[in-house]
Design an enzyme around this catalytic site. Structure first.
Site, mmCIF file in Angstrom:
data_model
loop_
_atom_site.group_PDB
_atom_site.id
_atom_site.type_symbol
_atom_site.label_atom_id
_atom_site.label_comp_id
_atom_site.label_asym_id
_atom_site.label_seq_id
_atom_site.Cartn_x
_atom_site.Cartn_y
_atom_site.Cartn_z
ATOM 1 N N ASP A 53 0.854 -1.190 0.000
ATOM 2 C CA ASP A 53 0.000 0.000 0.000
ATOM 3 C C ASP A 53 0.888 1.237 0.000
ATOM 4 O OD1 ASP A 53 -2.935 0.649 0.141
ATOM 5 O OD2 ASP A 53 -2.244 1.907 1.795
ATOM 6 N N ASP A 75 4.149 3.365 -4.556
ATOM 7 C CA ASP A 75 3.230 4.178 -5.339
ATOM 8 C C ASP A 75 2.938 3.372 -6.599
ATOM 9 O OD1 ASP A 75 2.010 5.927 -7.116
ATOM 10 O OD2 ASP A 75 3.308 7.623 -6.628
ATOM 11 N N TYR A 168 -14.308 8.072 -12.957
ATOM 12 C CA TYR A 168 -14.166 6.818 -12.208
ATOM 13 C C TYR A 168 -14.776 5.663 -12.992
ATOM 14 C CZ TYR A 168 -14.564 3.504 -8.313
ATOM 15 O OH TYR A 168 -14.480 2.392 -7.507
ATOM 16 N N LYS A 172 -12.639 2.440 -14.479
ATOM 17 C CA LYS A 172 -12.962 1.058 -14.126
ATOM 18 C C LYS A 172 -13.375 0.246 -15.353
ATOM 19 C CE LYS A 172 -12.222 0.805 -9.676
ATOM 20 N NZ LYS A 172 -11.102 -0.039 -9.167
#
Length: 263
Positions: A53, A75, A168, A172
């Site tokens: 993460d 990152d 978004y 996706k």
């Protein structure tokens, strides 16, 4: 951080679904996120996990999961970080059998227009991040004879909801396309690539949703409730396992029937 109680106290006990497997899981942040719960479910099912993460919270998650887990900070938009993550997994556990790419940032903007900043923020993490992690997973898996990749998409990738950022949804949808492309290109190398598409899920970031929005989003599912991170993680564990050995190139909605209602 304690391992998520819903995993510890789940009626589903380990069946050794992922025994002997090594998984790299991105987006393993704090407790009650999909990434952290997925890491817990994978450990429960017998896998060793590199918990990765950007936040630093992966360290506490890995400690809570015990010796079967190790943390890594990266990152996901930097290719050198992604390459280092896979190298560290091999150094720590000896190989990589599974990638679960959960890392993402929320499309929470509700403005009338999409800004360049919003577009770049969302596509760099969701789309570029997926491309880089899948690319480097393939590099590790192909010489070993195969592996399994799970990308996290969204129910928002199938159609449009006015509460969800257009950027978004587009990012996706791109994750879905990358998933199918990698599945087709690398199937002959024994690599399966699938995606999980969550509907509204009570992960940590959604706990503070206003009651009227909570009711609205929960009511979109045919089951008339939100999902849980564990319900997403259990599907990812199945897709990662040998029981899904002839499943590749699919995007699985884990949404309580939300997408069944989409026009």
């Amino acid at each position: 951080m304690a391992i998520d109680d819903r995993v510890k106290n789940s009626p589903y006990r380990s069946s050794g679904l992922l025994a002997g497997k090594v998984a790299v899981i991105t987006g393993v942040g704090a407790a009650e996120t999909i990434g952290a719960v997925t890491a817990a479910v994978f450990v429960r099912e017998g896998a060793q996990v590199l918990a990765a993460d950007i936040s630093g919270a992966q360290k506490e998650t890995a400690i809570a999961l015990g010796p079967a887990a190790a943390p890594f900070q990266l990152d996901i938009t930097r290719e050198e970080d992604v390459a280092a993550m896979f190298a560290h997994a091999v150094e720590t556990f000896g190989r990589v059998d599974i990638l679960v790419n959960v890392a993402g940032n929320p499309g929470a903007r509700r403005g009338e227009e999409v800004t360049v900043e919003e577009y770049e923020s969302l596509t760099s993490v969701h789309l570029l991040g997926t491309l880089l992690t899948n690319k480097h997973a393939v590099r590790m898996m192909a010489p070993a004879g195969g592996g399994a990749i799970m990308n996290f998409s969204s129910a928002a990738s199938f159609n449009i909801d006015k509460l969800i950022s257009p950027a978004y949804s587009a990012a996706k949808a791109g994750v879905n396309a990358l998933t199918k492309s990698f599945a087709v290109h690398h199937g002959p190398q024994g690599i399966r690539v699938n995606a999980v598409a969550p509907g509204f899920t009570l992960s940590k970031k959604n706990h503070g949703v206003p009651p009227e929005i909570m009711q609205n989003l929960s009511g979109k599912a045919a089951l008339a409730r939100p999902g849980t991170p564990q319900e997403q993680a259990d599907v990812a564990a199945f897709l990662a396992s040998d029981r899904a050995s002839f499943v590749t190139g699919v995007v699985v909605p884990v949404d309580g029937g939300w997408t069944a209602r989409l026009a």
